[in-house]
Design a protein around this motif. Sequence first.
Motif, PDB file in Angstrom:
ATOM      1  N   PRO A 133       1.877   7.977  -7.648  1.00 37.46           N
ATOM      2  CA  PRO A 133       1.437   9.240  -8.270  1.00 37.46           C
ATOM      3  C   PRO A 133       2.384  10.396  -7.990  1.00 37.46           C
ATOM      4  CG  PRO A 133      -0.386   8.102  -7.230  1.00 37.46           C
ATOM      5  CD  PRO A 133       0.866   7.391  -6.805  1.00 37.46           C
ATOM      6  N   LEU A 134       2.936  10.451  -6.828  1.00 39.74           N
ATOM      7  CA  LEU A 134       3.853  11.539  -6.499  1.00 39.74           C
ATOM      8  C   LEU A 134       5.107  11.450  -7.354  1.00 39.74           C
ATOM      9  CD1 LEU A 134       4.642  13.936  -4.774  1.00 39.74           C
ATOM     10  CD2 LEU A 134       5.521  12.305  -3.054  1.00 39.74           C
ATOM     11  N   ARG A 135       5.634  10.234  -7.504  1.00 34.97           N
ATOM     12  CA  ARG A 135       6.826  10.071  -8.352  1.00 34.97           C
ATOM     13  C   ARG A 135       6.524  10.433  -9.812  1.00 34.97           C
ATOM     14  NH1 ARG A 135       9.275   4.293  -6.155  1.00 34.97           N
ATOM     15  NH2 ARG A 135       9.837   5.026  -4.035  1.00 34.97           N
ATOM     16  N   MET A 181       0.818  -1.224   0.000  1.00 35.16           N
ATOM     17  CA  MET A 181       0.000   0.000   0.000  1.00 35.16           C
ATOM     18  C   MET A 181       0.842   1.260   0.000  1.00 35.16           C
ATOM     19  SD  MET A 181      -3.234  -0.667  -0.228  1.00 35.16           S
ATOM     20  CE  MET A 181      -3.952   0.825   0.389  1.00 35.16           C
ATOM     21  N   PRO A 182       1.874   1.358   0.855  1.00 33.38           N
ATOM     22  CA  PRO A 182       2.689   2.575   0.807  1.00 33.38           C
ATOM     23  C   PRO A 182       3.302   2.824  -0.563  1.00 33.38           C
ATOM     24  CG  PRO A 182       3.131   1.326   2.798  1.00 33.38           C
ATOM     25  CD  PRO A 182       2.297   0.455   1.952  1.00 33.38           C
ATOM     26  N   LEU A 190       6.947  14.112 -14.293  1.00 32.79           N
ATOM     27  CA  LEU A 190       6.322  15.008 -15.289  1.00 32.79           C
ATOM     28  C   LEU A 190       6.791  16.436 -15.090  1.00 32.79           C
ATOM     29  CD1 LEU A 190       2.681  13.597 -15.352  1.00 32.79           C
ATOM     30  CD2 LEU A 190       4.449  13.328 -17.103  1.00 32.79           C
ATOM     31  N   LEU A 191       6.906  16.848 -13.843  1.00 38.37           N
ATOM     32  CA  LEU A 191       7.373  18.203 -13.568  1.00 38.37           C
ATOM     33  C   LEU A 191       8.794  18.387 -14.055  1.00 38.37           C
ATOM     34  CD1 LEU A 191       6.973  20.970 -12.262  1.00 38.37           C
ATOM     35  CD2 LEU A 191       7.717  19.974 -10.081  1.00 38.37           C
ATOM     36  N   LEU A 192       9.615  17.354 -13.846  1.00 39.68           N
ATOM     37  CA  LEU A 192      11.000  17.429 -14.318  1.00 39.68           C
ATOM     38  C   LEU A 192      11.049  17.539 -15.837  1.00 39.68           C
ATOM     39  CD1 LEU A 192      14.029  17.311 -13.728  1.00 39.68           C
ATOM     40  CD2 LEU A 192      13.868  14.794 -13.803  1.00 39.68           C
ATOM     41  N   CYS A 193      10.234  16.720 -16.489  1.00 39.23           N
ATOM     42  CA  CYS A 193      10.185  16.789 -17.958  1.00 39.23           C
ATOM     43  C   CYS A 193       9.717  18.165 -18.432  1.00 39.23           C
ATOM     44  CB  CYS A 193       9.265  15.698 -18.495  1.00 39.23           C
ATOM     45  SG  CYS A 193       9.881  14.020 -18.251  1.00 39.23           S
TER      46      CYS A 193
END
Length: 773
Positions: free
Chosen positions: A8-10, A1-2, A15-18
């Motif tokens: 999603p955060l990764r 579960m963790p 996506l933010l990095l891209c």
Amino acid sequence: MPRLRQLPLRTALLLLLCWLLFLLADRLDPLPDVQASGAQVVLARDGQPLWRFADDEGVWRYPVTLDEVSPLYLQALLDYEDRWFYLHPGINPPALLRAAWLNLRHGRIVSGGSTLSMQVARIIEPHSRTWQGKLHQIWRTLQLEWHHSKDEILEIYLNRAPFGGTLEGVSAASWAYLSKPASELTHAEAALLAVLPQAPSRLRPDRHAQRAQAARDKLLQRLRQHATWPAQQIDEALAEEIWLAPRQEPALAPLLARRLRQPHSGRIRTTIDFALQQRLEQLLASWKHRLPPRVSAAIVVAETASMEVRAYLGSADLHDEQRSGHVDMVQAVRSPGSTLKPFLYALALEDGLIHSESLLQDVPRHHASYQPGNFARGFGGPVSASEALLNSLNLPAVQLLEHYGSQRFDARLQQAGIRLQYPGDGIPNLALILGGTGAKLEDLVSAYAALGRNGSTAPLRYQPDTPLQPRPLTTPGAAWVVQRILSGHLQPNSAEQQRRQGFAWKTGTSHGHRDALALGVGNGHVIGVWVGRPDGTPVPGQYGQVSATPLLLQVYDILAQQPGRLTGNPSQPPAVGVAAICWPGGQPLAADDGNCRRQRIAWTLDGITPPTLNLAGLSQPVWQRIWTDDKGRQVAADCQQARPTDIALWPATLEPWLPAGERRSRRLPAVNTDCPPVTQPVAGELRILGVTPGARLHLPPLRSHEELVVEFSVEGASGGLWWFLNGRPLQQTDGSTAFQHAFTRPGKQQLSVIDSNGQTALLEFSTVLPVTD
């Protein structure tokens, strides 16, 4: 579960990095300028191209927007090039994969899989046909989609796609191949233009019509399969063979195009009427061969209401180097000749100095700085203001300017936007009314428009977005009267002209026959014509009436041949009235009054009938009070039974031109010698000696080397003498000196002289050729 919660955060961080990497790359390697630069097109008022300026590589473009292109073309283009254009993000992965498979299968590049956005990316920055080049193209496509909307990208394609040779953009291709705007394409034409950019050299319809038609028909069949167009319209398009209009690049109004060219504008809109410009350029091309060597011509046509220029011809032929065809004579500063005279008469009318039939004096004049003469032969003596203006007489205009004021006249013209230029640091003087100044043809056209728009002028408008800037030049009434006079209606009761009714024109010729001008206004249009050598060299025998007027009238006739173009003239203003006036006084008198020597019907303003003007510097009162006895003889004022009588006498300088019964010696009563008046009017006593009035002098035979030499002198002179032959300055002598003149040409001769006191004398005779067997 963790682990599931952290995914999603990764992903978001990735996506933010891209995203950040994309922004950095976009900053470090920015998208090239997508707008084509350099090439420009100058458009007529209806959008037709007049002239084009290619870019540094010789490419011609005609920029358009989406709204200016036929929807049929857009439908055919998107179906042929990229059906999913509005759905994908710039690249179409299935299409790329399919293209890669086909290329591997055939061992060569047979398909690019490019979207329309990718084609635009390749247009703005060409790349090599390698996988590295393809990757670079994809990168530019993503940038393109990021910075521009789909419609903007499509518009770039419409303006930058290659169409063969030096043509880029669908509009340039439509005009070049079909002679029509891209907004008016038929189904067959739209399909043809849609396929050309794929292989512009191989499918050029002007060189490879069969290939182009085969490609077009293939697209039409595809449009049938996709049901993009109805089957019937596709069948009709397939039945059409490719027909191309004769290839013509825009080549009208070149000097106006050069004048309006702007560094950062793809399209330059003008007010030019394409059909009229084309017709007048054809007219001037035919006229060019009638002109003397090295002589050019210029024509401007504008609508008086809007001041929009409909035709602009700055020279006879742009490519004629001998005629200096590159010189724009619409903007050149040249002598206006007599073309300023109508405005002097209008301002004098407005000022109450004259009415249309005021008595002016066409007699010899002498000024300290110059001796004005007449262009026509001789002097006419008494002349009305309207006749003096219509016949462009110089001396009456000088008389009028003396009263109005040279600097005041110049100031009124300057305030109305008519910029006159004087040699060096010169100031306005009497010579300006005879052409002793400089003006531009466009400013003269602007001024003449005032005669057709109630006295208000405005700078000419060459582009539709230029605001109309009216300026008052004279009153509506004065403008209407002058326009009426120049159209041939000298007096209110004159016969109407049948030909070119309502069109008024005036000619001008500069000193030395350097410039011939004709300007006309009426029925909603104003026209200006200039003829001469751009380098200012005199052209013997050239003057406005012969060189420029025929061209002016042909231009007007071309306007008249087009239905609905001529709009009529302003109606008679309320301030304009009619009055019966009498010469020599210039004011109303009863017809049976003995002082009404000649009755004329005049146009007046505000009911004002000003008296006759004197010549400046001369005391010439028309009305003279005398005293008479009971027998009507002149007596002194203190004589018994003396009674005052006012008598109208013609100005003394007009004596030589008056019938015997109108001269002072006949108009004044006899003198009572028992009580004579203290002073008596003295009639002009100046007389020319040397030839009997009315004599016929025979010239020597043509083959002889002899000359007809005549010696002239005067009697009754005072001080210096200034002689004129046929209205032109001839000689300067003093009262006791005779002079000789050799006559070489047959014809009527008018010799006139003026002395220091303003007295004039006139001698008319003729020289004839000898009678031969």
